[in-house]
Scaffold this motif. Structure first.
Motif, PDB file in Angstrom:
ATOM      1  N   LEU A  27       0.858  -1.364   0.138  1.00 29.12           N
ATOM      2  CA  LEU A  27       0.171   0.039  -0.153  1.00 29.12           C
ATOM      3  C   LEU A  27       0.914   1.109  -0.078  1.00 29.12           C
ATOM      4  O   LEU A  27       0.605   2.193  -0.822  1.00 29.12           O
ATOM      5  CB  LEU A  27      -0.815  -0.075   1.210  1.00 29.12           C
ATOM      6  N   ASP A  28       2.152   1.247   0.787  1.00 28.55           N
ATOM      7  CA  ASP A  28       2.874   2.463   1.074  1.00 28.55           C
ATOM      8  C   ASP A  28       3.604   2.566  -0.302  1.00 28.55           C
ATOM      9  O   ASP A  28       4.199   3.556  -0.602  1.00 28.55           O
ATOM     10  CB  ASP A  28       3.858   2.454   2.120  1.00 28.55           C
ATOM     11  N   VAL A 168      -9.948   4.952  -0.308  1.00 28.57           N
ATOM     12  CA  VAL A 168      -9.703   4.637  -1.737  1.00 28.57           C
ATOM     13  C   VAL A 168     -10.234   5.920  -2.586  1.00 28.57           C
ATOM     14  O   VAL A 168      -9.453   6.091  -3.529  1.00 28.57           O
ATOM     15  CB  VAL A 168     -10.334   3.238  -2.175  1.00 28.57           C
ATOM     16  N   ALA A 169     -11.401   6.394  -2.491  1.00 27.78           N
ATOM     17  CA  ALA A 169     -11.976   7.310  -3.283  1.00 27.78           C
ATOM     18  C   ALA A 169     -11.205   8.942  -2.893  1.00 27.78           C
ATOM     19  O   ALA A 169     -11.413   9.849  -3.493  1.00 27.78           O
ATOM     20  CB  ALA A 169     -13.469   7.465  -3.011  1.00 27.78           C
ATOM     21  N   TYR A 179       1.807  14.988  -2.103  1.00 28.53           N
ATOM     22  CA  TYR A 179       2.585  15.580  -3.199  1.00 28.53           C
ATOM     23  C   TYR A 179       2.297  14.846  -4.638  1.00 28.53           C
ATOM     24  O   TYR A 179       2.413  15.278  -5.609  1.00 28.53           O
ATOM     25  CB  TYR A 179       4.138  15.104  -2.940  1.00 28.53           C
ATOM     26  N   LEU A 180       1.648  13.811  -4.323  1.00 25.42           N
ATOM     27  CA  LEU A 180       1.135  13.168  -5.618  1.00 25.42           C
ATOM     28  C   LEU A 180      -0.094  13.471  -6.227  1.00 25.42           C
ATOM     29  O   LEU A 180      -0.702  13.114  -7.499  1.00 25.42           O
ATOM     30  CB  LEU A 180       1.177  11.188  -5.509  1.00 25.42           C
ATOM     31  N   GLY A 181      -0.979  14.030  -5.428  1.00 21.90           N
ATOM     32  CA  GLY A 181      -1.965  14.685  -5.753  1.00 21.90           C
ATOM     33  C   GLY A 181      -3.106  13.740  -6.396  1.00 21.90           C
ATOM     34  O   GLY A 181      -3.452  12.769  -5.662  1.00 21.90           O
ATOM     35  N   PRO A 182      -3.860  13.856  -7.473  1.00 21.16           N
ATOM     36  CA  PRO A 182      -5.050  12.911  -7.692  1.00 21.16           C
ATOM     37  C   PRO A 182      -4.602  11.391  -8.111  1.00 21.16           C
ATOM     38  O   PRO A 182      -5.246  10.637  -8.027  1.00 21.16           O
ATOM     39  CB  PRO A 182      -5.237  13.519  -9.110  1.00 21.16           C
ATOM     40  N   ARG A 183      -3.209  11.443  -8.071  1.00 25.41           N
ATOM     41  CA  ARG A 183      -2.702  10.001  -8.081  1.00 25.41           C
ATOM     42  C   ARG A 183      -2.991   9.003  -7.087  1.00 25.41           C
ATOM     43  O   ARG A 183      -2.817   7.866  -7.105  1.00 25.41           O
ATOM     44  CB  ARG A 183      -1.272  10.116  -8.672  1.00 25.41           C
ATOM     45  N   THR A 184      -3.022   9.627  -6.119  1.00 23.41           N
ATOM     46  CA  THR A 184      -3.426   9.057  -4.868  1.00 23.41           C
ATOM     47  C   THR A 184      -4.912   8.438  -4.673  1.00 23.41           C
ATOM     48  O   THR A 184      -5.131   7.276  -4.059  1.00 23.41           O
ATOM     49  CB  THR A 184      -3.208   9.813  -3.521  1.00 23.41           C
ATOM     50  N   GLY A 186      -7.702   6.004  -5.414  1.00 21.84           N
ATOM     51  CA  GLY A 186      -7.861   4.503  -5.741  1.00 21.84           C
ATOM     52  C   GLY A 186      -7.169   3.792  -5.037  1.00 21.84           C
ATOM     53  O   GLY A 186      -7.050   2.605  -5.350  1.00 21.84           O
ATOM     54  N   HIS A 187      -6.288   4.137  -3.965  1.00 24.01           N
ATOM     55  CA  HIS A 187      -5.417   3.474  -3.225  1.00 24.01           C
ATOM     56  C   HIS A 187      -5.887   3.610  -1.898  1.00 24.01           C
ATOM     57  O   HIS A 187      -6.212   4.614  -1.412  1.00 24.01           O
ATOM     58  CB  HIS A 187      -4.073   3.837  -3.256  1.00 24.01           C
ATOM     59  N   GLU A 188      -5.702   2.534  -0.806  1.00 24.55           N
ATOM     60  CA  GLU A 188      -6.187   2.527   0.205  1.00 24.55           C
ATOM     61  C   GLU A 188      -4.798   3.372   1.115  1.00 24.55           C
ATOM     62  O   GLU A 188      -3.710   3.065   0.653  1.00 24.55           O
ATOM     63  CB  GLU A 188      -6.176   1.244   1.176  1.00 24.55           C
ATOM     64  N   ASP A 189      -5.240   3.978   2.229  1.00 27.60           N
ATOM     65  CA  ASP A 189      -4.179   4.610   2.869  1.00 27.60           C
ATOM     66  C   ASP A 189      -3.414   3.688   3.809  1.00 27.60           C
ATOM     67  O   ASP A 189      -4.150   3.160   4.563  1.00 27.60           O
ATOM     68  CB  ASP A 189      -4.722   5.692   3.904  1.00 27.60           C
ATOM     69  N   PRO A 190      -2.111   3.616   3.877  1.00 34.17           N
ATOM     70  CA  PRO A 190      -1.443   2.733   4.468  1.00 34.17           C
ATOM     71  C   PRO A 190      -1.403   2.928   6.143  1.00 34.17           C
ATOM     72  O   PRO A 190      -1.641   2.058   6.888  1.00 34.17           O
ATOM     73  CB  PRO A 190       0.102   2.686   4.057  1.00 34.17           C
TER      74      PRO A 190
END
Length: 211
Positions: A27-28, A168-169, A179-184, A186-190
């Motif tokens: 996840l990280d 996720v959303a 720093y990754l902005g919209p690229r984050t 779709g992913h669960e926060d670790p």
């Protein structure tokens, strides 16, 4: 729950963290430094070793020892955040030899407040707060309606899981992930994922206390 139950909680949390090290790292890797799993494993292993060596006599002493260990052993932001959470919870417990459901709820609330003060995060920022805030709210709702420790901790763990899924959303707004902005998206926060493991461990331990 007495000190031995709190030590059992941390031991179960360590087991879950160790078993899920690769998952937390995965996840990280998507939105962070790919070290959350390894860092959490190192911190909780050290915490269990310290508790086995020193055997703190009260629930507060257990959590304070865990908090200090996590601050010193976990790198990045997670060490100070989790360390603060456990130490603030310890302060809320006082020096009683056993903790009723209501006092544990106050400790969980203090842990959340400590994390929010240190990290300046709120619900919706895609952090561990999303899992912890949901857990605290669910726990307090059960206790306020007359429920006991087992039901409250189980509700808290289930709510933490829902909080994790909600990340996720979300777009990350705190920490390195921001720093990754919209690229984050779709992913669960670790961090939320590791918070779920800790709450699951608490529910497992509390369930054994009342059976």
């Amino acid at each position: 729950m007495d000190a031995s139950a709190f030590r059992a909680w941390i031991a179960e949390a360590a087991r879950l963290v160790i078993d899920n090290t690769d998952h937390l790292t995965h996840l990280d890797a998507a939105i962070g430094d790919a070290d959350h799993g390894v860092n959490m494993r190192r911190g909780f292993r050290a915490a269990v070793a310290l508790l086995d060596e020193t055997v703190p006599a009260t629930p507060a002493a257990v959590l304070d020892a865990v908090g200090r260990t996590l601050i010193s052993k976990i790198g990045g932001a997670s060490g100070p955040l989790y360390g603060t959470a456990f130490r603030q919870a310890a302060k809320a417990l006082g020096e009683e030899p056993a903790v009723p459901a209501e006092r544990l709820g106050a400790a969980l609330h203090a842990a959340l407040a400590g994390v929010q003060r240190l990290g300046a995060a709120k619900e919706g920022d895609k952090t561990m707060v999303d899992a912890l805030a949901a857990a605290v709210s669910a726990y307090q709702a059960v206790v306020s309606s007359g429920g006991g420790l087992a039901g409250a901790t189980r509700a808290a763990a289930d709510a933490a899981e829902r909080g994790l899924q909600a990340t996720v959303a979300m777009q990350a707004r705190k920490g390195r992930a921001s720093y990754l902005g919209p690229r984050t998206i779709g992913h669960e926060d670790p961090g939320a994922a590791s918070a779920v493991l800790i709450m699951r461990a608490l529910a497992t331990t509390a369930g054994k206390e009342v059976t």
